[in-house]
Enzyme design. Structure first.
Site, short mmCIF file in Angstrom:
data_model
loop_
_atom_site.label_atom_id
_atom_site.label_comp_id
_atom_site.label_asym_id
_atom_site.label_seq_id
_atom_site.Cartn_x
_atom_site.Cartn_y
_atom_site.Cartn_z
CG HIS A 111 10.00 1.46 11.86
ND1 HIS A 111 10.24 0.12 11.66
CD2 HIS A 111 9.77 1.60 13.18
CE1 HIS A 111 10.16 -0.52 12.81
NE2 HIS A 111 9.88 0.35 13.76
CG MET A 116 8.68 -7.44 6.17
SD MET A 116 8.75 -5.88 7.09
CE MET A 116 7.75 -6.27 8.49
CB ILE A 156 18.33 -6.73 7.78
CG1 ILE A 156 17.17 -6.58 8.78
CG2 ILE A 156 19.49 -5.81 8.15
CD1 ILE A 156 17.50 -7.05 10.17
CG LEU A 157 18.63 -3.79 2.16
CD1 LEU A 157 18.28 -2.38 1.68
CD2 LEU A 157 18.70 -4.77 0.98
CB SER A 204 -0.99 0.00 1.17
OG SER A 204 -0.31 0.16 2.39
CG ASN A 256 12.55 1.50 6.41
OD1 ASN A 256 11.72 0.93 5.68
ND2 ASN A 256 12.69 1.19 7.69
C1 GAR Z 1 3.89 -0.69 6.82
O1 GAR Z 1 3.17 -0.43 8.00
C2 GAR Z 1 5.36 -0.37 7.03
O2 GAR Z 1 5.58 0.75 7.83
C3 GAR Z 1 5.83 -1.62 7.71
O3 GAR Z 1 5.18 -2.66 7.04
C4 GAR Z 1 3.92 -2.19 6.52
C5 GAR Z 1 3.88 -2.48 5.05
O4 GAR Z 1 2.62 -2.19 4.50
N1 GAR Z 1 7.25 -1.73 7.64
C6 GAR Z 1 7.99 -2.31 8.59
O5 GAR Z 1 7.52 -2.81 9.58
C7 GAR Z 1 9.47 -2.30 8.32
N2 GAR Z 1 10.20 -2.65 9.48
P1 GAR Z 1 2.42 -2.05 2.93
O6 GAR Z 1 3.03 -3.29 2.29
O7 GAR Z 1 0.93 -2.02 2.75
O8 GAR Z 1 3.11 -0.78 2.48
#
Ligand code: GAR
Length: 193
Positions: A114, A95, A97-98, A21, A112
């Site tokens: 978060h 998800m 880690i680079l 999203s 990024n």
């Molecule tokens: C989002 O809430 C993002 O902030 C989080 O995963 C979700 C992805 O949603 N990211 C992390 O937790 C990274 N550590 P999306 O695929 O709908 O954008």
């Protein structure tokens, strides 16, 4: 930061692992007049990521790399990105880690998003942690990526109030709505727009 818009839109790759999203919101933003970036590549470590469908829908190139062998996958990735003249990377629910070596190749050019008010609640299960700690607020953060997890320089944050009957799901949903606005804003900010 060594990014400049000049007369072209900065060629950007978005890395995802799931729904995408945030990817969708970045694609939408990239098509607006004021956007300093174009989304030219989508990378996923997960072949089943729903977000990969946006590649077809918006005619954007995509590649899936499984990251089972991180060094191999990253080397392939670097060569794909270089070949496609990618200048900037937006991690959007990615998800994996680079490695330090990968990050070095795009120094100061990886962002990024978060779902917490960093430096609080790095890593996974951020909403759960915020609720367990009875926080009054949580939110989201866009930051530069360095070699330490969720620790790079913060660009922008948005606070979200936690209500009394909040659940992990309701909080995630509320924060996600803000994420979709925050990422484009953060991009405008780093380009001084
Ligand atoms: C989002 O809430 C993002 O902030 C989080 O995963 C979700 C992805 O949603 N990211 C992390 O937790 C990274 N550590 P999306 O695929 O709908 O954008």
């Amino acid at each position: 930061m060594a990014l400049s818009t000049g007369y072209h839109r900065v060629r950007t790759a978005v890395f995802i692992s799931g729904t995408g999203s945030n990817l969708k919101s970045l694609i939408k933003f990239s098509k607006s007049k004021k956007s300093p970036i174009s989304v030219n590549f989508i990378i996923s470590n997960n072949p089943k990521a729903k977000g990969l469908n946006y590649a077809k829908k918006f005619k954007i190139k995509k590649t899936v790399l499984n990251f089972q062998n991180k060094i191999l996958s990253e080397n392939k990735l670097l060569s794909i990105l270089k070949k496609n003249n990618i200048e900037m990377i937006c991690l959007a629910g990615f998800m994996k880690i680079l490695s330090k070596n990968f990050i070095k190749n795009f120094k100061g050019k990886i962002l990024n998003i978060h779902p917490s008010l960093l430096p609080k609640y790095k890593g996974l299960n951020t909403h759960e942690k915020a609720l367990i700690n009875k926080e009054k607020y949580s939110g989201c953060t866009v930051h530069f990526v360095n070699s330490r997890l969720d620790s790079g320089k913060i660009i922008l944050q948005k606070k979200v109030k936690i209500s009394e009957n909040e659940t992990v799901e309701s909080l995630a949903k509320k924060i996600l709505v803000q994420e979709h606005k925050l990422y484009p804003k953060a991009i405008l900010k780093i380009f001084n727009l």
